[in-house]
Design a protein around this motif. Structure first.
Motif, PDB file in Angstrom:
ATOM      1  N   GLN A  95      35.912  -5.967  39.518  1.00  0.00           N
ATOM      2  CA  GLN A  95      35.331  -4.569  39.119  1.00  0.00           C
ATOM      3  C   GLN A  95      35.766  -4.027  40.592  1.00  0.00           C
ATOM      4  O   GLN A  95      36.385  -4.073  41.522  1.00  0.00           O
ATOM      5  CB  GLN A  95      33.874  -4.247  39.282  1.00  0.00           C
ATOM      6  CG  GLN A  95      33.753  -3.425  38.904  1.00  0.00           C
ATOM      7  CD  GLN A  95      32.477  -2.191  39.421  1.00  0.00           C
ATOM      8  OE1 GLN A  95      31.198  -2.722  39.394  1.00  0.00           O
ATOM      9  NE2 GLN A  95      32.485  -1.428  39.964  1.00  0.00           N
TER      10      GLN A  95
ATOM     11  N   GLU B 153      38.870  -3.683  35.959  1.00  0.00           N
ATOM     12  CA  GLU B 153      38.882  -5.491  36.427  1.00  0.00           C
ATOM     13  C   GLU B 153      40.268  -5.454  36.935  1.00  0.00           C
ATOM     14  O   GLU B 153      41.243  -5.382  36.400  1.00  0.00           O
ATOM     15  CB  GLU B 153      37.693  -5.756  36.058  1.00  0.00           C
ATOM     16  CG  GLU B 153      38.347  -5.680  33.984  1.00  0.00           C
ATOM     17  CD  GLU B 153      37.861  -7.347  33.276  1.00  0.00           C
ATOM     18  OE1 GLU B 153      36.151  -6.989  33.774  1.00  0.00           O
ATOM     19  OE2 GLU B 153      38.237  -8.377  33.030  1.00  0.00           O
TER      20      GLU B 153
ATOM     21  N   HIS C 204      37.007  -0.282  41.512  1.00  0.00           N
ATOM     22  CA  HIS C 204      36.286   0.782  42.293  1.00  0.00           C
ATOM     23  C   HIS C 204      37.156   2.162  41.293  1.00  0.00           C
ATOM     24  O   HIS C 204      36.657   3.034  41.386  1.00  0.00           O
ATOM     25  CB  HIS C 204      35.351   1.088  42.729  1.00  0.00           C
ATOM     26  CG  HIS C 204      34.387  -0.662  43.534  1.00  0.00           C
ATOM     27  ND1 HIS C 204      34.951  -1.529  44.305  1.00  0.00           N
ATOM     28  CD2 HIS C 204      33.104  -0.527  43.241  1.00  0.00           C
ATOM     29  CE1 HIS C 204      33.815  -2.334  44.467  1.00  0.00           C
ATOM     30  NE2 HIS C 204      32.641  -1.595  43.944  1.00  0.00           N
TER      31      HIS C 204
END
Ligand code: SF4
Lengths: 417, 168
Positions: A28, A149, A30
């Motif tokens: 992931q 991602e 951020h």
């Protein structure tokens, strides 16, 4: 075996218990930072959908204010994009302007324990904030912006254990030049910085080191989190975060101790900073035409203060153009308020607005044929700052300021108390 | 992915400014290909024939995130095999669909002009003149799939995230 800082952050972001060198992980992301080059017609893929606009930051920095019609066009595209997706963290040309990596540090957009990408190679800069950050390419920055991602190959980690204190006139840039000269490239490896000397290294100094990780071709350059960093972040953001510390038995490819007391000012010769550092004394006396202090590595308030300390009460050589480019409007304003800008200008420096400017050879200080420059920025590749026949030496802001005074490459310790 | 063609050689620490210099910044991707190595090997880009293979040294592609891998692909090169490849450049190779393999020993095993046979499935390169066969580092299957799909832009396009391919 335990994990290094980078491994821990990658494990968390990929939802795994642990990762190790050699793994390929999907993580992931951020924070994704887009900048003006992404919006150039030859790069812009006309984005139609974004899953998490709140994770996207847009910063116009490389060519601001627009020096060409094409650059202005990219800015227009960026503004439309920001409008369409309601991006709140937008640093347009003007009041909030700055080099993206400086803005990320100023605003604490990178948080400990998180992952940040941007399609600028010096994105590793945010590693100073205990973040796993790296420059990616155009396709993957849009992939990350749209879908939140990306993929990473997990590299092994080299830890630099910093001890002691820097002597006057020796800076974080010299620590970098020492590492680049002695150890060369760190391709496919992560760099981790820690050790007792950290407490004495400001966030700006750490940022210089982390930023220059790009020149070592490392995957990530990440600093340990300590009280200094926590205080810095708490003064800038109320966001929650979880710092990541290396395990006591982390599996390092190598641990290298650097005793800061032993370092001297260094200079990288033109065309490369890898395996190309020399003691300043070896190149002292080389005539220069231009001196530059700025970039995401050396455009901090601390860098401007250091330059001013060397310059104050003296005059830049009439044969040299000294260009100083603060990293962001925030730095610029603070330097204006505390009198630093006045000192620089009085000494003969040309202070520009915040932007990448001369660092990338895009505008505001492009070198002509056969010219020689000494720069406190990130990169000295052949032709980067202008004509392919120009030569670019690299040193610390103190060394650059001293050289601007002398008209030749010179030792800053001559001018510092 | 298998390729067989004549090779060109580049040295160590070839940086992205050499592949895609600032002077070409505003040009179209196709126009940018004329500037590949213009600072260190002027005229070279005219000599490259579609399908040729590039053999690189250590830390190939060091430097910026600019779409330099796209320039090598658009120049018509079939693939890159280098001693080692900068991590950011390798990402761009995968994501712009330009096959690239790391292969220690490859620089010494080839003289410019030798014909190479490269297999990405087997991670091998063979020098047809000398018969030398080297084993490179294999590209993970997930990444080979990205290359085979034409890079990331076509994927984003299919999923409705972007309108057009900036990878042209
Ligand atoms: S200041 Fe220089 S190195 Fe940093 S982002 Fe701008 S052009 Fe790149």
């Amino acid at each position: 075996m335990g994990m290094t800082i980078a491994e821990k952050i990658l494990a968390r972001a990929s939802g795994r218990e642990r990762v190790a060198a050699g793994d390929l992980v999907t993580v992931q992301v951020h924070t994704t930072v887009l900048f003006d080059n992404n919006f150039m017609p030859n790069n812009w893929p006309d984005v139609r959908r974004i899953d998490h606009p709140d994770r996207v930051v847009v910063i116009l920095d490389h060519r601001v204010p627009a020096p060409t019609i094409q650059a202005a066009g990219a800015h227009v595209t960026a503004r439309k994009f920001v409008e369409r997706f309601g991006i709140e963290r937008f640093h347009d040309v003007g009041q909030r302007q700055g080099i993206c990596h400086q803005v990320v540090a100023d605003e604490a957009y990178a948080l400990p324990g998180t992952i940040l990408v941007c399609s600028d190679s010096h994105t590793c800069s945010a590693g100073a904030l205990n973040c796993v950050a790296r420059g990616v390419g155009g396709p993957d920055v849009f992939f990350a912006a749209c879908k939140g991602e990306t993929w990473f190959r997990v590299g092994s980690t080299v830890r630099y254990e910093l001890r002691g204190h820097l002597r006057p006139g020796v800076t974080a840039k010299d620590i970098f030049l020492h590492i680049a000269g002695l150890y060369g490239a760190h391709a496919t490896q992560n760099i981790e910085f820690g050790g007792p000397a950290l407490a004495g290294l400001s966030i700006s100094a750490r940022k210089t080191l982390a930023t220059m990780g790009a020149e070592l071709s490392c995957e990530f350059a990440t600093f340990e989190c300590d009280d200094l960093l926590l205080d810095y972040l708490r003064s800038r953001t109320s966001a929650a975060f979880e710092p990541q510390h290396p395990d006591a038995d982390a599996d390092y490819a190598e641990v290298r101790v650097i005793d800061l007391d032993t370092l001297e000012p260094l200079v990288a010769l033109p065309d490369s900073v890898v395996n190309n550092s020399r003691p300043l004394s070896e190149v002292a006396g080389t005539t220069i035409d231009q001196a530059f202090i700025g970039s995401c590595a050396n455009g901090t308030l601390e860098d401007l203060h250091l330059a001013a300390r060397v310059l104050t009460g003296r005059q830049v050589s009439p044969k040299v153009r000294l260009i100083v480019t603060p990293g962001s409007q925030r730095v610029y304003l603070e330097a204006a308020r505390d009198g630093t800008l006045a000192q620089l200008v009085e000494s003969g420096a040309l202070v520009t607005n915040p932007t990448c400017g001369a660092c990338g050879g895009g505008h505001m200080g492009v070198l002509g044929p056969e010219e020689t420059c000494i720069t406190a920025s990130t990169r000295n590749f052949k032709g980067r700052m202008g004509d392919p026949s120009s030569r670019v030496f690299m040193g610390s802001p103190a060394t650059v300021a001293a050289s601007a005074l002398a008209g030749v490459i010179a030792d800053p310790r001559r001018y510092l108390p | 992915m298998r390729f067989s063609a004549r090779t060109w050689k580049a040295g160590d620490n070839i940086n992205t400014d050499l592949i895609l210099p600032n002077r070409a910044f505003y040009l179209t991707p196709q126009e940018q290909t004329q500037f590949v190595f213009s600072a260190n090997r002027p005229g070279w880009s005219d000599l490259v024939v579609k399908g040729d293979i590039l053999i690189g040294g250590h830390n190939f592609g060091m430097g910026s995130s600019r779409p330099a891998a796209r320039s090598l692909r658009n120049l018509g090169l079939a693939c890159l095999v280098a001693e080692s490849i900068n991590g950011l450049f390798f990402r761009n190779c995968v994501n712009f669909a330009f096959p690239a393999m790391e292969c220690p020993g490859v620089a010494a095993a080839f003289v410019e002009g030798d014909v190479a046979e490269v297999s990405f499935e087997d991670a091998t390169i063979v020098n047809r003149r000398t018969g030398v066969r080297l084993l490179g580092k294999s590209m993970p299957a997930e990444l080979r799939a990205v290359v085979a799909a034409g890079g990331l832009f076509p994927l984003l396009e299919q999923q409705g995230y972007i309108a057009s391919r900036a990878s042209a």
